[in-house]
Design a protein around this motif. Sequence first.
Motif, mmCIF file in Angstrom:
data_model
loop_
_atom_site.group_PDB
_atom_site.id
_atom_site.type_symbol
_atom_site.label_atom_id
_atom_site.label_comp_id
_atom_site.label_asym_id
_atom_site.label_seq_id
_atom_site.Cartn_x
_atom_site.Cartn_y
_atom_site.Cartn_z
ATOM 1 N N TYR A 189 0.802 -1.215 0.000
ATOM 2 C CA TYR A 189 0.000 0.000 0.000
ATOM 3 C C TYR A 189 0.841 1.274 0.000
ATOM 4 O O TYR A 189 0.428 2.296 -0.522
ATOM 5 C CB TYR A 189 -0.937 0.003 1.202
ATOM 6 N N THR A 190 1.997 1.216 0.638
ATOM 7 C CA THR A 190 2.805 2.422 0.725
ATOM 8 C C THR A 190 4.291 2.086 0.786
ATOM 9 O O THR A 190 4.686 1.099 1.417
ATOM 10 C CB THR A 190 2.426 3.263 1.964
ATOM 11 N N GLU A 191 5.104 2.922 0.149
ATOM 12 C CA GLU A 191 6.553 2.701 0.139
ATOM 13 C C GLU A 191 7.161 2.860 1.525
ATOM 14 O O GLU A 191 8.281 2.405 1.769
ATOM 15 C CB GLU A 191 7.207 3.701 -0.827
ATOM 16 N N PHE A 192 6.433 3.493 2.430
ATOM 17 C CA PHE A 192 6.934 3.710 3.789
ATOM 18 C C PHE A 192 7.282 2.385 4.466
ATOM 19 O O PHE A 192 8.160 2.317 5.322
ATOM 20 C CB PHE A 192 5.882 4.463 4.612
ATOM 21 N N PHE A 193 6.574 1.311 4.060
ATOM 22 C CA PHE A 193 6.795 0.002 4.674
ATOM 23 C C PHE A 193 7.592 -0.947 3.767
ATOM 24 O O PHE A 193 7.550 -2.159 3.948
ATOM 25 C CB PHE A 193 5.452 -0.645 5.039
#
Length: 235
Positions: free
Chosen positions: A41-45
Amino acid sequence: MSKQQVKPDVQVKRFSKAFVWAHAINALSFCALYITALPMYTEFFDWLYPILGGPANARLLHRIFAVAFVSPMIIYLIFDTKGFFHWMKELVTWKKRDLEFFTEFVKELFGFKFKHVKQTFFNAGEKINSILQILCAVMIIGSGFPMWFPEYFPRAVVQWGYFFHNVGFGLAIAVIVGHIYLSVIHKNSRPGYTGVVTGKVPAWWAKEHYTEWYEEEEKKGNFPNLDDPKRKKGA
């Protein structure tokens, strides 16, 4: 009835082994699904990808846990059919006491003086929690199929699948956070947490929170009479 009146180690059976296993698999698979989905869902993870074995392996794990997420209902239905249908019946049975429960529950939640409203096997709050979790599961599972097999569904259905998958998981997280708080952290509910681990709960707590159910089982001879003078003395 207070816990000071009886031995605190007196336990009564509340849930079957099938329910305990189904609950555990449901909780663990949901957490696994959430973790394996985060980097998608997100590059943060993205830092989770090496831990999960890379993007392809993360997707594979997500699908494996998706299958596990579907299994709790089947396990409960097969291995405790009576308990499953009793649960379903409770969810559609609403009486005046259920509405009264919410008034007192709000007082209890915010630390005000409250009174226990006699409840059956499931109180009104647990019924709402079950209904919401079932709706979330239907939304997550139903939307997951077109996402998993996009070649068999119209493009629009697949796109809506992603939308409802996100909504379902978002709502499920909110429901689960509230569920964990009320079942594990809240001081008045915490004693009953053992029910989903061992299937048993303290007798004094069961009678206090599910009076009608406890009294019915007591008449059948399944539960101890906590008002017995000898038991009050710790005999």
